[in-house]
Design a protein around this motif. Structure first.
Motif, PDB file in Angstrom:
ATOM      1  N   ASP A 159       0.881  69.723 -35.874  1.00 34.19           N
ATOM      2  CA  ASP A 159       1.826  69.980 -34.745  1.00 34.19           C
ATOM      3  C   ASP A 159       1.300  69.887 -33.458  1.00 34.19           C
ATOM      4  O   ASP A 159       1.883  70.324 -32.453  1.00 34.19           O
ATOM      5  CB  ASP A 159       2.546  71.276 -34.980  1.00 34.19           C
ATOM      6  CG  ASP A 159       1.434  72.473 -35.243  1.00 34.19           C
ATOM      7  OD1 ASP A 159       0.039  71.989 -35.058  1.00 34.19           O
ATOM      8  OD2 ASP A 159       1.824  73.824 -35.193  1.00 34.19           O
ATOM      9  N   GLN A 160      -0.042  69.663 -33.128  1.00 40.65           N
ATOM     10  CA  GLN A 160      -0.695  69.694 -31.967  1.00 40.65           C
ATOM     11  C   GLN A 160      -0.944  68.062 -31.544  1.00 40.65           C
ATOM     12  O   GLN A 160      -1.327  67.814 -30.370  1.00 40.65           O
ATOM     13  CB  GLN A 160      -1.871  70.458 -31.833  1.00 40.65           C
ATOM     14  CG  GLN A 160      -1.725  71.713 -32.083  1.00 40.65           C
ATOM     15  CD  GLN A 160      -3.040  72.731 -32.214  1.00 40.65           C
ATOM     16  OE1 GLN A 160      -3.789  72.726 -31.036  1.00 40.65           O
ATOM     17  NE2 GLN A 160      -3.346  73.276 -33.080  1.00 40.65           N
ATOM     18  N   ILE A 161      -0.688  67.250 -32.466  1.00 42.59           N
ATOM     19  CA  ILE A 161      -1.307  65.976 -32.261  1.00 42.59           C
ATOM     20  C   ILE A 161       0.054  64.765 -32.493  1.00 42.59           C
ATOM     21  O   ILE A 161       0.638  64.822 -33.276  1.00 42.59           O
ATOM     22  CB  ILE A 161      -2.113  65.447 -33.557  1.00 42.59           C
ATOM     23  CG1 ILE A 161      -3.358  66.606 -33.322  1.00 42.59           C
ATOM     24  CG2 ILE A 161      -2.695  63.974 -33.484  1.00 42.59           C
ATOM     25  CD1 ILE A 161      -4.648  66.400 -34.545  1.00 42.59           C
ATOM     26  N   GLN A 162      -0.156  64.087 -31.372  1.00 44.70           N
ATOM     27  CA  GLN A 162       0.976  63.064 -31.207  1.00 44.70           C
ATOM     28  C   GLN A 162       0.461  61.438 -31.983  1.00 44.70           C
ATOM     29  O   GLN A 162       1.151  61.310 -32.770  1.00 44.70           O
ATOM     30  CB  GLN A 162       1.129  62.644 -29.949  1.00 44.70           C
ATOM     31  CG  GLN A 162       2.470  61.645 -29.576  1.00 44.70           C
ATOM     32  CD  GLN A 162       3.497  62.511 -30.104  1.00 44.70           C
ATOM     33  OE1 GLN A 162       4.291  62.045 -31.144  1.00 44.70           O
ATOM     34  NE2 GLN A 162       4.086  63.178 -29.147  1.00 44.70           N
ATOM     35  N   CYS A 163      -0.796  61.117 -31.640  1.00 48.33           N
ATOM     36  CA  CYS A 163      -1.188  60.099 -32.363  1.00 48.33           C
ATOM     37  C   CYS A 163      -2.762  60.297 -32.703  1.00 48.33           C
ATOM     38  O   CYS A 163      -3.433  60.849 -32.260  1.00 48.33           O
ATOM     39  CB  CYS A 163      -1.422  58.879 -31.531  1.00 48.33           C
ATOM     40  SG  CYS A 163       0.220  58.501 -30.642  1.00 48.33           S
ATOM     41  N   ILE A 164      -3.169  59.480 -33.896  1.00 51.99           N
ATOM     42  CA  ILE A 164      -4.573  59.419 -34.531  1.00 51.99           C
ATOM     43  C   ILE A 164      -4.937  57.922 -34.274  1.00 51.99           C
ATOM     44  O   ILE A 164      -4.134  57.004 -35.085  1.00 51.99           O
ATOM     45  CB  ILE A 164      -4.574  59.883 -35.562  1.00 51.99           C
ATOM     46  CG1 ILE A 164      -4.183  61.255 -35.716  1.00 51.99           C
ATOM     47  CG2 ILE A 164      -6.208  59.689 -36.011  1.00 51.99           C
ATOM     48  CD1 ILE A 164      -4.769  61.939 -37.147  1.00 51.99           C
ATOM     49  N   VAL A 165      -5.955  57.559 -33.536  1.00 50.02           N
ATOM     50  CA  VAL A 165      -6.477  56.256 -33.280  1.00 50.02           C
ATOM     51  C   VAL A 165      -7.727  56.003 -34.126  1.00 50.02           C
ATOM     52  O   VAL A 165      -8.625  56.912 -33.688  1.00 50.02           O
ATOM     53  CB  VAL A 165      -6.552  55.960 -31.665  1.00 50.02           C
ATOM     54  CG1 VAL A 165      -7.150  54.419 -31.604  1.00 50.02           C
ATOM     55  CG2 VAL A 165      -5.205  56.238 -30.933  1.00 50.02           C
ATOM     56  N   CYS A 166      -7.862  55.081 -34.892  1.00 45.22           N
ATOM     57  CA  CYS A 166      -8.810  54.731 -35.542  1.00 45.22           C
ATOM     58  C   CYS A 166      -8.761  53.381 -36.362  1.00 45.22           C
ATOM     59  O   CYS A 166      -7.733  52.601 -36.128  1.00 45.22           O
ATOM     60  CB  CYS A 166      -9.278  55.877 -36.590  1.00 45.22           C
ATOM     61  SG  CYS A 166      -8.023  56.028 -37.637  1.00 45.22           S
ATOM     62  N   LYS A 167      -9.738  52.864 -37.056  1.00 45.74           N
ATOM     63  CA  LYS A 167      -9.663  51.642 -37.913  1.00 45.74           C
ATOM     64  C   LYS A 167      -9.216  52.057 -39.224  1.00 45.74           C
ATOM     65  O   LYS A 167     -10.031  52.011 -40.448  1.00 45.74           O
ATOM     66  CB  LYS A 167     -11.070  50.878 -37.830  1.00 45.74           C
ATOM     67  CG  LYS A 167     -11.456  50.777 -36.366  1.00 45.74           C
ATOM     68  CD  LYS A 167     -12.420  49.772 -36.448  1.00 45.74           C
ATOM     69  CE  LYS A 167     -12.287  48.206 -37.021  1.00 45.74           C
ATOM     70  NZ  LYS A 167     -13.465  47.347 -36.410  1.00 45.74           N
ATOM     71  N   ASP A 168      -7.835  52.389 -39.489  1.00 39.67           N
ATOM     72  CA  ASP A 168      -7.315  52.546 -40.743  1.00 39.67           C
ATOM     73  C   ASP A 168      -7.976  53.693 -41.545  1.00 39.67           C
ATOM     74  O   ASP A 168      -8.046  53.501 -42.710  1.00 39.67           O
ATOM     75  CB  ASP A 168      -7.447  51.288 -41.533  1.00 39.67           C
ATOM     76  CG  ASP A 168      -6.539  50.089 -40.798  1.00 39.67           C
ATOM     77  OD1 ASP A 168      -5.383  50.653 -40.277  1.00 39.67           O
ATOM     78  OD2 ASP A 168      -6.983  49.093 -40.792  1.00 39.67           O
TER      79      ASP A 168
END
Length: 353
Positions: free
Chosen positions: A311-320
């Motif tokens: 509920d605090q995070i919009q996107c997680i960026v990583c390599k799958d």
């Protein structure tokens, strides 16, 4: 007004927006109503920074191009084909929009109108010009759509549901004030990147786009890194050096100087490349010109942590490494079917009927 007619209006809007770019705007004689709107839109873009100091030409053109690429017939069909709008009974949906990045509320506006409801919009004082201009362009394509669009400078009135975006503090006000209405209330969120040390130079360069686009003001901007124990930041700093010109923008530079001074006076240990400070911190929300980081030892435990904090995070960026993660460099290029806070706006609107 049939949905297909509204769709045609938004497709025409996409064609109109496709004429404008930072490198060179080119007038296309085939675009409808250019004589009325093309020159005026160029003037509005030129004046945008006087309306909001963060809305530089580069950032406004980026937002415009992003929407030009989204508003195609193929994209609209792919998005809307998943829903049944045949039973819509038009309601009035109030929108309270944020103003942190250009046209940040356009997706909510589009969703309400395209679904068959009426929209009553209260724009942010930080972004009062762009959306009303685009609404007027839509009306010029088909005047009937005017019956579905209202802007107000006052409080919302005579509405059936609301979508409101604000801070964690204002959300509490929204939740109380709109407690008797169906609503989507959006709060503060931040985006994170998970690194393993195996990223390529291109990955890290693209991560720089996720961090610095819109000066980091968007909820889709990466504000925190998770890195393995012993991670060496040298490759990261080298890759993001292409973003160095951000420091020549006065508002950003003022934030950099201020936040760096605050950190140093508090005796925090910093990494610094003269336009970005990096600080070890458990928080997700870092100040402008700063990036937080945190070490992890077990990626499965990190997955559990991020799921618990969803509920605090919009996107997680990583390599799958994570389900529904976003590739490096793509956070500010959402598709029409990528919903803020993972709350399906169209489903919400369909339930109003």
């Amino acid at each position: 007004m049939l949905q297909i007619d509204k769709k045609k209006c938004f497709i025409a809007l996409g064609e109109f927006l496709s004429q404008f770019s930072l490198d060179k705007s080119t007038k296309n004689a085939a675009v409808k109503n250019n004589d009325l709107f093309y020159d005026e839109f160029l003037k509005l873009i030129e004046l945008s920074q006087s309306h909001n100091g963060w809305f530089t030409h580069e950032q406004v053109y980026f937002a415009i191009q992003s929407w030009a690429e989204a508003l195609t017939e193929a994209n609209l069909n792919e998005w809307l084909s998943n829903y049944d709008f045949s039973n819509i009974k038009p309601k009035t949906v109030g929108l309270i929009l944020a103003g942190n990045i250009p046209l940040v509320g356009f997706h909510d506006f589009l969703s309400v109108v395209i679904s068959g409801h009426k929209v009553q919009v209260k724009t942010s004082s930080n972004d009062q010009k762009l959306l009303p201009f685009l609404a007027n362009y839509l009306i010029s394509i088909n005047p009937e759509i005017k019956n579905y669009i209202t802007f107000t400078d006052d409080k919302l009135e005579h509405f059936d549901a609301v979508i409101a975006t604000g801070s964690n503090n204002t959300s509490r006000y929204f939740e109380y004030y709109f407690k008797d209405k169906p609503s989507i209330i959006r709060k503060n969120r931040n985006s994170v990147a998970v690194l393993t040390g195996n990223e390529t130079a291109e990955d890290l360069e693209n991560l720089g786009e996720d961090i610095f686009r819109y000066f980091g003001l968007g909820c889709r901007n990466v504000s925190k890194l998770f890195v393995p124990k012993g991670y060496n930041f040298d490759a990261f700093f080298q890759a993001i050096y292409k973003q160095k010109e951000v420091i020549y923008y006065e508002k950003y530079a003022n934030n950099y100087d201020y936040n760096k001074a605050v950190f140093l006076m508090s005796n925090f240990k910093l990494l610094d490349n003269e336009f970005l400070t990096i600080k070890e911190d458990t928080s997700y929300s870092s100040p402008i010109s700063s990036l937080f980081y945190e070490y992890y030892e077990d990626i499965e435990l990190l997955k559990n942590r991020l799921e618990a904090d969803a509920d605090q995070i919009q996107c997680i960026v990583c390599k799958d490494y994570f389900e529904n993660s976003i590739p490096f460099g793509e956070t500010q290029k959402p598709k029409l079917w990528d919903y803020a806070d993972n709350v399906n706006t169209i489903d919400f609107l369909l339930q109003l009927s």
